[in-house]
Structures are given as structure tokens and as C-alpha cells.
Design a protein around this motif. Structure first.
Motif, PDB file in Angstrom:
ATOM      1  N   ILE A 145       5.903   1.498   6.964  1.00 39.40           N
ATOM      2  CA  ILE A 145       4.225   1.568   7.162  1.00 39.40           C
ATOM      3  C   ILE A 145       3.906   0.776   8.128  1.00 39.40           C
ATOM      4  CG2 ILE A 145       2.015   1.087   5.974  1.00 39.40           C
ATOM      5  CD1 ILE A 145       3.143   2.481   3.565  1.00 39.40           C
ATOM      6  N   GLN A 202      -2.899   4.064   1.141  1.00 47.34           N
ATOM      7  CA  GLN A 202      -4.127   3.504   1.976  1.00 47.34           C
ATOM      8  C   GLN A 202      -3.685   2.617   3.138  1.00 47.34           C
ATOM      9  OE1 GLN A 202      -7.798   2.068  -0.407  1.00 47.34           O
ATOM     10  NE2 GLN A 202      -6.220   2.246  -2.177  1.00 47.34           N
ATOM     11  N   THR A 203      -2.708   1.779   2.947  1.00 48.24           N
ATOM     12  CA  THR A 203      -2.320   1.199   4.245  1.00 48.24           C
ATOM     13  C   THR A 203      -1.398   2.302   5.222  1.00 48.24           C
ATOM     14  OG1 THR A 203      -1.880  -0.518   2.897  1.00 48.24           O
ATOM     15  CG2 THR A 203      -0.808  -0.695   4.793  1.00 48.24           C
ATOM     16  N   GLU A 244      -4.499   3.312   7.183  1.00 51.86           N
ATOM     17  CA  GLU A 244      -4.844   2.278   7.975  1.00 51.86           C
ATOM     18  C   GLU A 244      -4.059   1.994   9.056  1.00 51.86           C
ATOM     19  OE1 GLU A 244      -6.625  -1.001   5.403  1.00 51.86           O
ATOM     20  OE2 GLU A 244      -5.042  -1.946   6.484  1.00 51.86           O
ATOM     21  N   SER A 257      -2.576  -5.937   3.868  1.00 50.22           N
ATOM     22  CA  SER A 257      -3.290  -4.839   3.401  1.00 50.22           C
ATOM     23  C   SER A 257      -2.486  -4.543   2.136  1.00 50.22           C
ATOM     24  CB  SER A 257      -3.189  -3.807   4.682  1.00 50.22           C
ATOM     25  OG  SER A 257      -3.699  -2.803   3.904  1.00 50.22           O
ATOM     26  N   LEU A 258      -1.120  -4.375   2.049  1.00 45.48           N
ATOM     27  CA  LEU A 258      -0.577  -4.018   0.818  1.00 45.48           C
ATOM     28  C   LEU A 258      -1.006  -5.008  -0.305  1.00 45.48           C
ATOM     29  CD1 LEU A 258       2.796  -2.770   2.310  1.00 45.48           C
ATOM     30  CD2 LEU A 258       1.116  -1.435   1.343  1.00 45.48           C
ATOM     31  N   LYS A 273      -4.422  -4.316  -1.245  1.00 44.87           N
ATOM     32  CA  LYS A 273      -4.997  -3.300  -2.047  1.00 44.87           C
ATOM     33  C   LYS A 273      -4.089  -2.896  -3.336  1.00 44.87           C
ATOM     34  CE  LYS A 273      -6.267  -0.852   2.052  1.00 44.87           C
ATOM     35  NZ  LYS A 273      -6.347  -1.550   3.029  1.00 44.87           N
TER      36      LYS A 273
END
Lengths: 746, 270
Positions: free
Chosen positions: A646, A683-684, A687, B81-82, B85
Motif C-alpha cells: 500500500i 482507507q490507507t 489515501e 496512516s495504518l 486508522k
């Protein structure tokens, strides 16, 4: 819920009926045979099909199904849109001659392993213009066609086409009446043996002759309009409409209105949604060879004004999907950075609690990509995944895309002279010619050769395809379906003649990971570390690493590779991706529209790999190549995991891929893979600029046991690539590939 | 004697997308060097602080590398971010990370500036002053509880458990969140006496503070091949019987049923 009380009966009734497929339609086709003459156009022949269907085709109601849709069109149980009455034109000599000509050309043009090619047009993967059907009904479409005939100066071809549309609309009216009459007859028969079947037959009797001839006015009528229209196009128009579309967008006004007026309760709405979800499942025989259904629904995303779609109907359908836990339809969930945490959590929960294939489509990337591909934003915002996940703007776009799969890594092997004679013969010597490997002094020189070859292959492919596609309208037009698409009706032009607002073509590119890794392999071994000359390296590849096992292992595990998130692999991937985007823009289709670059594999990576020599990333000859734009499954997970996959996206620009790019992610089975964790991954992904994500997890040990003793695992399902299937019904080669890729993360 | 610096750390791995070393998605940083020599250790490459060579499938590979706090932070921040979240963060593990406490302190401060959740996975055999130096920046300790008999502990780990137990108690007294991890190895700590001792000790621990979670970790042999790759003799251990694991779980559950005010999560990793 009521659905539970009739679900088993509905499944049994459908199974009993579909077991008899294909129904005998020889009397119908005999009439069509008699009606046509050699000088008749495809439109006129299609008109005969509509007429015969209206006069003679039987319809079928099921006592415990609230909807009316099934037509005895002569199709096989596990096929939609390609056979029976609708397939009359496609199975005609004119079409088949073109198809065989095209396939035969392709066979001589390209070396094995370069392409998988199925046909010269993609008759499947279409999305009907749902808004038009719901707003106008077939009556409204017919009135518009009549008005054009009266008021516009038209060519004979346009008149023929409009008259065929009118016949199609009349056919829809006639079929609705047949359903209504059948319901009336069934009410008086022994088939009406429960209160529920009585209720269903009563409603059908009162509805079917009105809708979808007229525009629907209730939630029930709107759902049935979608099912009915899809069935008509699939049964009579020779096309596969793969998607029910954006249910929580198009059905919402009806749902809210009916709830507010008390015309329907939430429980009744749920039952209708659960029935719709289960329809595809009930109709399919999963033990047959054709294991996947091509049926999708699309939820979430943004509406045409850019507002977030996440409403009570979204959640109701989410619940129905989980409760039904069917293998189909495939669920496409559109996500954005504006959707709430609650939406993400709910969407992930759905994906973990259904056997269906669930894909997440990122509006933040796909919508701008489609705009970059020439679509107006308002149209791009109305895209759906039609088929598996291949995106198409519903109601405005016709996209031919899932018939041609290009193996990117095979292009490199051709440049290196590995079984490349046909390809070079096909390409003009000015666009690509065999190179002397010893003349390549730098890695950049090799890289430029690869891009140049890829460009030449792509352009030649598109020119050749267009030369066949221009005959589409003559051999398999679909006027009724076309009449629901923006621009077709106004211009009195079929979608097969380029009449839709957007006519796109793309070949799906795959094996991106194998190509990136192979380029990195050559860069390291030949140009950076100078272990071997390029010629020597190619000799090793041609020997399939015989006596060079250590080098093969070194390539597999020690060189940077796509997905490890290293600076070197990210740079190589970004450069290659941009070049692939740019070079495809040089390709034009039969409607003179630019190609829409896309990354997609289905399971062609297995079959393309069979004809691909050993590659410079350490992959042995004949083994599967990497899928779509996903990192290679065979590289193991020492340096790669969902976090690196990711994060590596940040280096890549998917906004140049209007056909979208599917990233498959195989996740380890672990108790800790909670909704929260997968929601964070999703979500990542959004993003960081990913396009489409589909993840899979299965216990590999159970799959191995099922492979050995299939009789003990008749219900075991697996997500393959864009679709779910019963594991033991899959081709053994596909079973093995699934096991091997899951083993890498187990 | 190895030298430990606050400028660089010696690691043997950085594992991103780690979902078993604390809550959420984490990056686990594996420090090289350990003050114990547990005979069942599944990370033999973690024991020595020295850079070593392992032979992997015919290739000699260096195990261990030095990294600056800046470079480590760059890697850790990739997945911020991971972490955010998923309720995850960064876990320092090893080896014994606390042997490199000065470096960890500096990195922890950087992580806290980014509001990232932090965890230390420790075997506990370092002076408490090392823990004190980092307490303010650690959200969770993953603390090993191995063998309660001092003699057996010494026999199978090479050190007494006195300091370890005292550190565990002190962390609880400092109101730090602690997850206790109990490796269970057949013949080492799977007798009824072992279970009795463990339950009795856990009961005592509850008086000091709140235990966040208890993880029972049955021995697995997944790390055995690494001994051969390092040229060492592989230890010969076995997983405990299922009924012993069940007994551990049962007794622990019972203990916490009796202490309803203490919330604890119990899990067994198989």
C-alpha cells in the motif's frame, strides 16, 4: 424475516426449472430463418428476434419469487447474453466468420504467451442505462423513437434502427403482458398453494403489464424494472449486461417514498433486496465448468453531484449481503475519502462475512482517471464495475475491454529474442526489429527497446482490432439496450456503431510485477553487478536456469522487487507505469476514440504464464506470471506485506488509467485480521492513491485437503480474481495457483 | 562487551504490518542482542549483539545492521496512516530491546511527537532504571513470564528470574499497561505445579496493578531451521499437550472471574 420463509422454496423451484435448460427454441428460430433475407441488416434481423419473442417466447414465473423476469430464450443455464434467441446473430455465419478470421489472424500475428484473445468485440461486461429505464419506461423510449422518425431527417439506416428499437419496446410490453397473464392463470392453479405465492402472483398480475412498459412508481416496481430490463437485453439483444448497477443510488427515492407513505415496511424492503441478492445464486449451477456468473452490484461512492452515497438502503443491502452469504453477485463497493469511518467499517464487515467476491473501487482515483480519459465528470461519477470490476460509466459508455489480455512480461522476453519470430514479422521493421543484445550498453537502452516494442505491439494490435470491430453493427447490434444509452437514441445510432456518448476499448495489461522485477533483475545482474553479459543471461533464461539454481534463487529473493517498497523498485514501477499509460494513448479504436489504459488479469496470468519463457526475475518457464498490477505472488513475503504494497502506491499514478487497475491482495489468515485492521488497510489504500482493491484470504491447508478429497468439501468457496467459486469446481490449474499464492503468506 | 549508543541501534529486522505484537497494525523493530539464553528461543539470530552470518538457501547473508534513529523514524513513519486508522503503532522487540534503552528513548520521543502508540516487548532482565528512563513514552509493555521456579528459570534461560519479576511488579505499580506473555514448553513449565505457581503469582500481581491481557503462547518449532542456518545445534523441545493449555486457560479465566473488577483479555496463539 419473510425471505427466510420462501427462500428454500424459491431455490428449489428455480433449480427444477433451470435443470431443463436450454429450452427448445427451434420453432422460434425457424420463423426467424424464414423472415430474413440475405440483404437484411443486423438491425432488421434483431427486429425479427424481438417480434418472434413477443409472439412466441414463453415466460416463466416462480410461485415463491416475488419478481417476474425469466424468459425461455433457449440460453444455457450458466450463460447470459450469448446464446439462445439473443445469440441468434452472434451464432450466425457472418459473425462467426469474422470471429474466426480475427482469431486466426491473431494466432499468426503474435507469439504464444503475448496475448489471450477471445473475440473481436466484447459482447459482455455492459451496463444498461438504468436512469432512462426508470424515468421513461420502454413506453417513453418508444415515444421518443417515434417522435424522431416523425420529426428528424434520417438516413435509411437510422430509420431501420429506430424501427427496431420500437419493435424492442413493443416486445417489452408484450412480455410484461405475458407475465401478467401467467400470474392470473397461476392464481387459479395448484401452483398457488401458499398465502405467499398468492400474494406474489396477485402483485405480478397487477404490475407486469404496466411496468417496465411504464416507468415504475414504487420500490418493488423499480427493482423489478432493473431485473426485467437486464433479462430482456441478455435474452434478446446478444449482449451480457453484467451489473444491476448502483442499487443504493437509483432505488433510494422509491425506498424513501414508500417508507414515508407506508406503502412498504423496512422488513418488506429487506426481503426484496435479499431476494435480488439471491437471484443470481439460485439460477446458477456452481458445479458446472462455467463457474462464475458475471453479475455485480455496485454500492456507495459519489452521486452525479459529488455527494456521498451512504444511506439507509446502503446499510439494508449490506445486511442482506451478509445474511444471504451467497457466492454471487459480486459486490463492488465504491469508496472515497469523504465516506465515514462507519461506512468503511460496515463495508469491510461485509467483505469478511460473505462468500462473494468483494472489491473496493476508489472514486478519488477512478473518477479523475475517467475524466482524463475524456469523460465528463458527471458521467464519470456514475461508473459501475461491470463484469468483475472493469469500470464503465453507466448509461453513457460502451466499453470493450475484457476480451484481450496483454502479458507485459512477454514483451520483454520478445525483446530478448526469446521465441519472438511471429511478433517481429508482424511489426513493420520501422517500428520494431530484432536487436543485437551485445549492442545494448546501458540499462536505459534496453528499457527504451522494451517501451518501443510495447508501443509497436499495442498500436498494431489496436489497428488490427479496429479493422474487425468496424463490422460490429452489422453482425451483433443491440438496439434496445442501445436506446438506454446517452446519445444512441438521439443520433439513431446503435452502440455497436459508436452511437453511445463514449465508446472505449482497452486491452487489459497484466504481469506488471513480473516485468518490473525482470527489468530490475537484468539491471542488477548485467549492468550493476556485471555478473553476466546480457547474452549470457538470456542463455541462462533459455535453459530455464538449468545448472543456475543459485542465480534463480538470488533473483527471486535478493534483488529489489515490486511491492517491497524500496526506492529502487518504486522508481522502476513508477517509470514503467507512466510509459505504459502514455504509449496506450497512441492506440485508437473503431470509433476513433483513444484507448483507455487498464490493469486487469482475471486468471489469464496462469495461461499466459504457460507460454512465457523463464523471466529475469527468477520465474521459471511455464509458471504463472504476476496478476494485473499486483506484485508477484511468487516472490514470497520476506520483504513484502500489505503495508509495503500500500505504501508503494504512493509512487504510482493511477489517474492515467481510466479502465482502472486492480490490485489483488492476499492476506494471511489470522485471528487478528479484524474489521478494524482491514478497514485501516482499505482507507490507507484510498489515501495512497490505489485504484481497485480486492483481497482474499483462505486457509491454505483446508484448500490442500479439498484438492485431495474434493468429495469432502462440496461447499468450500474461494475468491479467485474478481469472482468467487466453489473451489472443487475450479480447473485444477487454477486450484493450484490459488494454493500457491496463498502459501506465500500462510 | 557490546557498546550501546543512543545514535544508532543494532537491529536484525523491521517487520511492517505486524498484527500480533500489540493492538492494531504495527511495525515491530527487532533489536539484536539479549541478556537471556532461553533454550526454546525461536529467534536465535537475536541472541548475540554481534553481526552474524546465516546461510540461507546457499547464500551467506549478514544478520544484523546498524541504523540511526532518523533512518528508523523514516521507515516507521511510512505506515503512520495504518497505525492511526487501526489503533496500532510501533513495537520494540528483540532480542531484548531494553538493552538499547538510550536509543529507544530517543526514538520513543520522536514517535510520541507524532502521537504514535508505542509498545515494548521485553523479557525483563535489565535494571529497572532502564524502564524508568522510558516510562513516560511507552503505552504498553508486552512482558514475558516464563518460569516461576528460580532454579528452573536459571537452568533454561541462563539467568535468575528475580530481577524480571521485580521489574514486572514495578511496572504494574507505576500503572503501566502490561500484557503478559507466557511461553509454554513441554517439560519446562507445563506441570500442575507450574500452573499452580503461575496462578498464584498472577493473583499476587493483581494486587499491584491492572493486567491488560494475558497471552498463552505454546512452543512452536518454526524458528528451528534458523539454528542450522547459523551453524548452531537446534534445541529439542515440544509443544505442550492441549489439555495443559486448556488447564492454563481455565485457571486464568477462573482467576479473573473471581476478580471481576479487573478486566483482562485472554488469548492463546496456536
Amino acid at each position: 424475516m419473510d425471505f427466510d420463509s420462501y427462500k428454500d422454496a424459491m431455490y428449489n423451484e428455480m433449480n427444477a426449472w433451470y435443470k431443463t435448460y436450454p429450452t427448445d427454441i427451434s420453432e422460434l428460430t425457424k420463423i426467424i430463418d424464414q423472415k430474413i433475407s440475405s440483404d437484411q441488416s443486423g438491425y432488421e434481423i434483431r427486429g425479427h428476434i424481438y417480434d418472434v419473442a413477443a409472439d412466441m417466447m414463453e415466460v416463466k414465473l416462480f410461485p415463491h419469487c416475488p419478481f417476474y423476469f425469466e424468459m425461455a430464450s433457449g440460453r444455457n443455464r450458466n450463460i447470459w447474453g450469448m446464446e439462445g434467441l439473443g445469440g441468434y446473430l452472434k451464432n450466425s455465419k457472418a459473425y462467426q466468420d469474422l470471429r474466426h478470421g480475427y482469431l486466426s489472424d491473431a494466432e499468426t500475428m503474435w507469439d504464444k504467451g503475448m496475448f489471450i484473445i477471445n473475440d473481436f468485440v466484447d459482447n459482455d461486461h455492459h451496463a444498461m442505462g438504468i436512469d432512462v429505464i426508470l424515468e421513461k419506461g420502454f413506453k417513453g423510449i418508444m415515444e421518443e423513437a417515434l417522435s424522431l422518425l416523425d420529426n428528424k431527417v434520417l438516413s435509411d439506416e437510422q430509420k431501420h434502427w429506430l424501427n427496431t428499437v420500437i419493435k424492442g419496446c413493443q416486445c417489452a410490453k408484450a412480455l410484461g403482458e405475458k407475465f401478467s397473464n401467467q400470474a392470473e392463470a397461476f392464481l387459479k392453479s395448484e401452483l398457488c398453494n401458499t398465502e405467499l405465492s398468492k400474494k406474489f402472483f396477485e402483485r405480478i398480475k397487477n404490475t407486469a403489464s404496466r411496468v417496465p412498459w411504464n416507468a415504475p412508481s414504487t420500490f418493488y416496481e423499480a427493482i423489478n424494472s432493473l431485473i426485467f430490463a437486464r433479462e430482456m437485453f441478455n435474452s434478446l439483444d446478444g449482449v451480457g449486461i453484467c451489473t444491476y448497477g448502483r442499487l443504493d443510488k437509483v432505488l433510494l427515492p422509491y425506498y424513501l417514498q414508500d417508507i414515508e407513505t407506508g406503502a412498504i415496511t423496512q422488513e418488506e424492503a429487506y426481503d426484496l433486496c435479499a431476494t435480488l441478492i439471491s437471484l443470481t445464486d439460485a439460477r446458477w449451477d456452481y458445479s458446472q465448468n462455467q463457474v462464475e456468473t458475471s453479475t455485480t452490484i455496485c454500492l456507495g461512492g459519489l452521486d452525479s453531484s459529488g455527494n456521498v452515497i451512504d444511506n439507509p438502503l446502503t446499510r439494508l443491502i449490506f445486511q442482506a449481503i451478509v445474511d444471504c452469504n451467497t457466492l454471487n453477485p459480486k459486490i463492488n463497493i465504491r469508496v472515497t475519502d469523504q465516506h465515514s469511518q462507519g461506512f468503511y467499517d460496515a463495508a469491510v464487515h461485509v467483505s469478511r462475512n460473505t462468500r462473494s467476491s468483494v472489491s473496493f473501487l476508489n472514486d478519488e482515483v477512478i473518477v479523475p482517471a475517467m475524466v482524463n480519459g475524456g469523460l465528463e465528470k458527471t458521467h464519470a461519477l456514475n461508473y459501475v464495475g461491470g463484469g468483475c470490476q472493469e469500470v464503465v460509466a453507466e448509461g453513457t459508455q460502451v466499453s470493450s475491454r475484457a476480451c484481450w489480455y496483454l502479458n507485459l512480461s512477454r514483451v520483454l522476453t520478445a525483446v530478448l529474442g526469446q521465441n519472438s519470430s511471429k511478433t517481429y514479422q508482424t511489426l513493420d521493421s520501422s517500428s520494431a526489429h530484432p536487436i543485437e543484445l551485445k549492442d545494448l550498453k546501458t540499462f536505459d537502452e534496453l528499457y527504451r527497446e522494451v517501451i518501443s516494442m510495447l508501443t509497436a505491439v499495442s498500436v498494431k494490435f489496436s489497428e488490427h482490432l479496429a479493422s474487425y470491430q468496424q463490422h460490429w453493427k452489422k453482425v451483433n447490434p443491440a438496439p434496445l439496450y442501445s436506446s438506454t444509452l446517452l446519445s444512441c437514441l438521439k443520433s439513431a445510432t446503435d452502440m455497436s456503431a459508436g452511437g453511445a456518448k463514449y465508446t472505449s476499448t482497452t486491452f487489459a495489461t497484466g504481469a506488471f510485477g513480473t516485468l518490473v522485477d525482470s527489468l530490475l533483475g537484468i539491471k542488477h545482474i548485467v549492468f550493476d553487478e556485471k555478473r553476466l553479459s546480457l547474452s549470457e543471461f538470456v542463455e541462462v533464461l533459455n535453459s530455464n536456469f538449468e545448472n543456475h539454481t543459485l542465480l534463480q534463487k538470488y533473483l527471486i529473493s535478493e534483488i529489489p522487487y515490486f511491492g517491497d517498497d524500496s526506492e529502487e523498485s518504486n522508481e522502476m514501477a513508477a517509470r514503467l507505469m507512466k510509459d505504459i499509460e502514455l504509449l496506450q494513448k497512441e492506440c485508437r479504436n473503431f470509433a476513433d476514440a483513444q484507448y483507455h489504459p487498464t490493469f486487469y488479469s482475471y486468471h489469464t496470468n496462469i495461461y499466459l504464464g504457460m507460454d512465457t519463457p523463464a523471466t529475469a526475475d527468477g520465474r521459471l518457464a511455464g509458471r504463472p506470471v504476476s496478476r494485473s498490477v499486483s506484485p508477484s505472488d511468487y516472490k514470497g513475503n520476506n520483504r513484502r506485506n500489505p503495508a509495503t504494497d500500500i505504501h508503494a502506491l504512493k509512487a504510482l499514478d493511477y489517474k492515467g488509467f481510466p479502465g482502472a487497475a486492480i490490485q489483488y491482495m492476499t492476506l494471511p489468515i489470522a485471528n487478528e485480521q479484524s474489521d478494524t485492521i482491514l478497514s485501516a488497510v482499505l482507507q490507507t489504500f484510498v489515501e495512497n492513491g490505489g485504484s481497485i482493491l480486492e483481497y482474499q484470504f483462505n486457509d491454505v491447508e483446508i484448500l490442500k485437503k479439498a484438492q485431495e478429497n474434493p468429495e469432502n468439501f462440496p461447499e468450500l468457496s474461494v475468491r479467485v480474481c474478481g469472482f468467487s467459486a466453489k473451489f472443487t469446481a475450479l480447473d485444477k490449474t487454477v486450484q493450484q495457483e490459488v494454493i500457491e499464492r496463498l502459501s506465500q503468506v500462510a | 562487551m557490546a557498546s550501546f549508543s543512543s545514535e544508532t541501534a543494532r537491529l536484525f529486522d523491521i517487520q511492517r504490518y505486524s498484527v500480533g505484537d500489540g493492538p492494531g497494525i504495527r511495525t515491530t523493530v527487532f533489536f539484536k542482542g539479549c541478556s537471556l539464553r532461553c533454550s526454546w528461543c525461536h529467534n536465535p539470530e537475536a541472541l548475540s549483539h554481534k553481526i552474524q552470518v546465516m546461510n540461507k538457501e546457499g547464500f551467506d547473508k549478514k544478520v544484523g545492521f546498524d541504523i540511526t534513529s532518523y533512518d528508523l523514524m523514516s521507515t516507521l513513519l511510512k505506515d503512520i496512516s495504518l497505525y492511526k486508522k487501526s489503533g496500532g503503532g510501533v513495537t520494540f522487540s528483540g532480542g531484548e530491546p531494553m538493552l538499547q534503552a538510550a536509543f529507544i528513548r530517543k526514538t520513543l520521543i520522536g514517535l510520541k511527537e507524532e502521537n504514535i502508540n508505542t509498545a515494548i516487548d521485553t523479557a525483563g532482565n535489565v535494571p529497572f532504571s532502564s524502564y524508568e528512563s522510558i516510562l513516560d513514552w511507552v503505552d504498553l509493555f508486552l512482558f514475558d513470564l516464563k518460569i516461576l521456579s528460580p532454579q528452573k528459570h536459571h537452568l533454561y534461560t541462563g539467568a535468575s528470574n528475580q530481577l524480571i519479576l521485580s521489574n514486572l511488579e514495578n511496572l504494574l505499580k507505576h500503572r503501566k499497561k502490561v500484557e503478559i506473555r507466557m511461553p509454554i514448553v513441554k517439560g519446562l513449565n507445563d506441570s500442575i505445579d507450574d500452573i499452580d505457581n503461575t496462578i498464584s503469582y498472577l493473583s499476587k500481581l493483581l494486587e499491584f496493578g491492572e493486567i491488560n491481557r494475558i497471552k498463552v503462547l505454546p512452543y512452536h518449532s518454526l524458528g528451528q531451521f534458523k539454528y542450522a542456518e547459523l551453524g548452531f545445534k537446534s534445541p529439542n523441545h515440544e509443544a505442550p499437550d492441549a489439555d495443559i493449555l486448556a488447564e492454563y486457560e481455565h485457571r486464568i479465566s477462573h482467576l479473573f472471574t473471581k476478580n471481576r473488577d479487573k478486566k483482562v483479555e485472554l488469548s492463546t496463539i496456536n
